[in-house]
Design a protein around this motif. Structure first.
Motif, mmCIF file in Angstrom:
data_model
loop_
_atom_site.group_PDB
_atom_site.id
_atom_site.type_symbol
_atom_site.label_atom_id
_atom_site.label_comp_id
_atom_site.label_asym_id
_atom_site.label_seq_id
_atom_site.Cartn_x
_atom_site.Cartn_y
_atom_site.Cartn_z
ATOM 1 N N LYS A 30 0.861 -1.172 0.000
ATOM 2 C CA LYS A 30 0.000 0.000 0.000
ATOM 3 C C LYS A 30 0.900 1.226 0.000
ATOM 4 O O LYS A 30 1.836 1.307 0.806
ATOM 5 C CB LYS A 30 -0.893 -0.018 1.251
ATOM 6 N N LEU A 31 0.623 2.189 -0.914
ATOM 7 C CA LEU A 31 1.497 3.348 -1.093
ATOM 8 C C LEU A 31 1.155 4.473 -0.125
ATOM 9 O O LEU A 31 -0.016 4.836 0.029
ATOM 10 C CB LEU A 31 1.379 3.868 -2.535
ATOM 11 N N TYR A 32 2.205 5.017 0.514
ATOM 12 C CA TYR A 32 2.067 6.180 1.393
ATOM 13 C C TYR A 32 3.160 7.182 1.064
ATOM 14 O O TYR A 32 4.140 6.846 0.398
ATOM 15 C CB TYR A 32 2.222 5.764 2.867
ATOM 16 N N THR A 33 2.996 8.400 1.581
ATOM 17 C CA THR A 33 4.042 9.424 1.435
ATOM 18 C C THR A 33 4.389 9.986 2.809
ATOM 19 O O THR A 33 3.596 9.885 3.749
ATOM 20 C CB THR A 33 3.532 10.594 0.564
ATOM 21 N N GLY B 284 0.517 10.589 4.048
ATOM 22 C CA GLY B 284 -0.643 9.700 4.159
ATOM 23 C C GLY B 284 -0.762 8.813 2.935
ATOM 24 O O GLY B 284 0.214 8.631 2.200
ATOM 25 N N LYS B 285 -1.943 8.316 2.692
ATOM 26 C CA LYS B 285 -2.150 7.369 1.581
ATOM 27 C C LYS B 285 -2.052 8.082 0.231
ATOM 28 O O LYS B 285 -2.426 9.244 0.092
ATOM 29 C CB LYS B 285 -3.545 6.728 1.684
ATOM 30 N N VAL B 286 -1.560 7.363 -0.764
ATOM 31 C CA VAL B 286 -1.604 7.841 -2.154
ATOM 32 C C VAL B 286 -2.934 7.362 -2.733
ATOM 33 O O VAL B 286 -3.307 6.201 -2.569
ATOM 34 C CB VAL B 286 -0.439 7.295 -2.982
ATOM 35 N N GLU B 287 -3.667 8.284 -3.347
ATOM 36 C CA GLU B 287 -5.008 7.942 -3.842
ATOM 37 C C GLU B 287 -4.963 7.514 -5.306
ATOM 38 O O GLU B 287 -3.992 7.790 -6.022
ATOM 39 C CB GLU B 287 -5.942 9.147 -3.650
ATOM 40 N N VAL C 296 12.626 5.114 0.245
ATOM 41 C CA VAL C 296 11.373 4.408 0.536
ATOM 42 C C VAL C 296 11.587 3.597 1.810
ATOM 43 O O VAL C 296 12.619 2.923 1.959
ATOM 44 C CB VAL C 296 10.943 3.460 -0.595
ATOM 45 N N ILE C 297 10.627 3.697 2.734
ATOM 46 C CA ILE C 297 10.666 2.913 3.968
ATOM 47 C C ILE C 297 9.514 1.908 3.898
ATOM 48 O O ILE C 297 8.365 2.305 3.668
ATOM 49 C CB ILE C 297 10.494 3.792 5.218
ATOM 50 N N TYR C 298 9.844 0.634 3.982
ATOM 51 C CA TYR C 298 8.825 -0.412 3.939
ATOM 52 C C TYR C 298 8.530 -0.873 5.363
ATOM 53 O O TYR C 298 9.456 -1.088 6.142
ATOM 54 C CB TYR C 298 9.313 -1.602 3.114
#
Ligand SMILES: Cc1cc(-c2ccco2)c2oc(N)nc2c1
Length: 162
Positions: free
Chosen positions: A8-11, A42-45, A74-76
Motif C-alpha cells: 500500500k502506497l504512502y508518502t 498519508g495514503k496515495v489515492e 522508501v521505507i517499507y
C-alpha cells in the motif's frame, strides 16, 4: 503456500529550513500514529502520482505548498500477522509557501534537528534519521510487532537514486 505480499502506497514529507538546522513536524491528533510527531503524509489515492499525493497531504495537513520535493528513499513497514506492507515514499523540501496552520489532523511545530522528541515519535525514526540527515538516499524495511511499538528487525540499502 507462499502468501502474496500486498503493498500500500504512502508518502512522508519533511520540510526543513534553508540551512537544515530546523525541521517541521506535526503531532498527529487522531487516527493512525495518533500522539506521535512525524512528517506530513498519508495514503496515495487512485489517479494521482506518488509525488502528487505527497504535495496534497502536505497541503491538507499543514496548508503549505512545496515548490519542489526531493526524493530521499522508501521505507517499507511489515507488521507481524498482516500481509499488507506499507511503502512509505520519503521526500524533503526547503522550498515552501503558504501560512502554516494547525489542522484537525495535525499540530505543526518547528524543531531543532539536534533536539527531536524521539520518545513521542515512531520507534524507527532514530534508526533511519542519521542516514536521512546525512543526505543519503536509502531503502529500509522494518519488521514491527502488531503493537506498532516493537521493531523486531530491519534491513537497509543505500542507493544512488530511488
Ligand atoms: C508504521 C509507520 C508508518 C509511518 C507512516 C505512515 C504514513 C506516513 O508514515 C511512519 O512514519 C515514520 N516516521 N515512522 C513510521 C512507521
Amino acid at each position: 503456500i507462499v502468501e502474496q505480499e500486498l503493498h500500500k502506497l504512502y508518502t512522508l514529507v519533511y520540510v526543513l529550513n534553508k540551512d537544515k538546522t530546523k525541521i517541521l513536524l506535526g503531532l498527529k491528533k487522531r487516527g493512525f500514529g495518533k500522539g506521535r510527531w512525524n512528517g506530513f503524509g498519508g495514503k496515495v489515492e487512485k489517479g494521482e502520482t506518488i509525488e502528487q499525493g505527497a504535495l496534497r497531504e502536505l497541503k491538507e495537513e499543514s496548508n503549505l505548498d512545496a515548490k519542489n520535493l526531493e526524493k530521499k528513499g522508501v521505507i517499507y513497514f511489515k507488521f507481524e500477522g498482516d500481509p499488507v506492507i506499507m511503502d512509505v515514499h520519503l521526500y524533503t523540501t526547503t522550498d515552501v509557501s503558504g501560512d502554516l496552520i494547525e489542522t484537525d489532523e495535525m499540530l505543526p511545530k518547528w524543531y531543532n534537528v539536534s533536539d527531536l522528541p524521539y520518545s513521542s515519535m515512531w520507534p524507527d525514526d532514530p534508526i533511519w534519521h542519521p542516514w536521512f540527515f546525512e543526505g543519503k538516499i536509502f531503502t529500509v524495511k522494518f519488521f514491527f510487532k502488531a503493537d506498532l511499538e516493537t521493531i523486531t528487525g530491519y534491513k537497509h540499502k543505500f542507493a544512488s537514486s530511488v
